[in-house]
Design an enzyme around this catalytic site. Structure first.
Site, short mmCIF file in Angstrom:
data_model
loop_
_atom_site.label_atom_id
_atom_site.label_comp_id
_atom_site.label_asym_id
_atom_site.label_seq_id
_atom_site.Cartn_x
_atom_site.Cartn_y
_atom_site.Cartn_z
N GLY A 198 0.40 -1.07 -0.40
CA GLY A 198 -0.29 0.09 0.00
C GLY A 198 0.87 1.72 0.18
O GLY A 198 1.61 1.06 0.79
N ASP B 266 0.34 4.44 1.19
CA ASP B 266 0.51 4.88 2.33
C ASP B 266 1.18 3.96 3.02
O ASP B 266 1.78 4.90 3.95
CB ASP B 266 -1.60 5.39 2.40
CG ASP B 266 -2.19 3.10 2.77
OD1 ASP B 266 -1.38 2.84 2.37
OD2 ASP B 266 -2.42 3.16 3.63
N ARG B 267 1.78 3.09 3.32
CA ARG B 267 2.54 2.41 4.26
C ARG B 267 3.82 2.97 3.66
O ARG B 267 4.20 3.42 5.06
CB ARG B 267 2.56 1.29 4.07
CG ARG B 267 1.07 0.17 4.55
CD ARG B 267 1.04 -1.12 3.50
NE ARG B 267 2.12 -1.26 4.89
CZ ARG B 267 2.60 -2.72 4.59
NH1 ARG B 267 1.62 -3.26 4.00
NH2 ARG B 267 3.86 -3.57 5.22
N ASP C 120 0.20 2.56 11.57
CA ASP C 120 -0.74 3.43 11.18
C ASP C 120 -2.01 2.90 11.75
O ASP C 120 -2.43 1.60 11.63
CB ASP C 120 -0.90 3.44 10.05
CG ASP C 120 -2.26 4.28 9.38
OD1 ASP C 120 -2.73 4.91 10.04
OD2 ASP C 120 -1.78 4.83 8.52
N THR D 166 -8.94 1.19 10.07
CA THR D 166 -9.36 0.26 9.52
C THR D 166 -9.17 -0.72 10.25
O THR D 166 -9.18 -1.73 10.44
CB THR D 166 -10.56 -0.13 7.62
OG1 THR D 166 -10.68 1.32 7.36
CG2 THR D 166 -10.76 -0.92 7.49
N THR E 245 -19.08 -7.64 29.32
CA THR E 245 -18.28 -7.85 28.41
C THR E 245 -17.84 -6.71 27.11
O THR E 245 -17.08 -7.13 26.73
CB THR E 245 -19.98 -8.46 27.52
OG1 THR E 245 -20.02 -9.81 28.26
CG2 THR E 245 -19.59 -9.13 26.29
#
Length: 217
Positions: free
Chosen positions: A68, A70-71, A90, A93, A145
């Site tokens: 990617g 972006d990475r 990062d 999502t 929980t």
């Protein structure tokens, strides 16, 4: 239609000639659409990183075409600023935890489910677990929980970052600087005393660095 943010920027810059619009995208269909719309704007030249503008780091990967952008851009911006081996985490999502060595070579990294992704997956793939918006409780153990899910996700990611950084450090021969970015970076990094800084605009800084490096050649 052109995204409203880009339309607003185009209006702001109206009248200026030969403006570069530097684009970094991991969604080919969206990238192609944005490029097409920008080409309709007079005086704007769309430039896609990885196609028109080279990536700003050397890559030591099995298949450099699959990483990617972006990475790499986030890693490039971090390395440019710290000037030594660096780990970039990062938190979006997905979570990516990548390593750049002392010589500025992108070595790759790890990909994990992000905070919201993990919470959503637990709710959808189990019979009784609720979907929560993870926030750490006062104790390191969940007393119900929802708290247990929050602790597991947030401290689990903090632990993953520490474990991966330690393993990278073993190979590198030194402890690298650790920089965090992304929407959930602060949520996780505040539980990691080894994170040097949280930099929200790290990938955008990498976009600028890639363009400036290319332009100076």
């Amino acid at each position: 239609q052109i995204p409203p943010q880009i339309a607003a920027l185009a209006r702001e810059l109206d009248g200026q000639d030969d403006l570069p619009a530097v684009i970094a995208s991991v969604v080919p269909e969206v990238c192609a659409h944005v490029v097409g719309e920008l080409r309709k704007q007079p005086g704007v030249t769309p430039l896609v990183i990885g196609r028109d503008v080279p990536l700003p780091l050397r890559l030591d990967l099995k298949n450099a075409t699959t990483v990617g952008v972006d990475r790499v851009l986030g890693a490039a911006a971090a390395y440019e600023r710290v000037g030594q081996a660096v780990v970039v985490a990062d938190f979006g999502t997905a979570v990516t935890i990548d390593c750049v060595n002392e010589d500025g070579v992108f070595l790759g990294g790890a990909i994990l489910p992000g905070v919201a992704t993990a919470a959503r997956a637990l709710a959808r793939m189990t019979a009784a677990l609720p979907e929560v918006s993870p926030r750490l409780p006062e104790t390191p153990w969940g007393r119900d929980t929802a708290e247990a899910i929050s602790v597991g996700i947030i401290l689990g990611l903090a632990g993953a970052l520490r474990e991966l950084t330690e393993r990278y450090a073993t190979v590198l021969g030194r402890w690298p600087e650790v920089i965090a970015t992304g929407g959930d970076a602060a949520l996780v990094a505040e539980n990691c005393d080894f994170v040097k800084a949280v930099v929200p605009d790290l990938v955008l800084m990498g976009v600028a660095a890639a363009y400036e490096t290319w332009k100076a050649r």
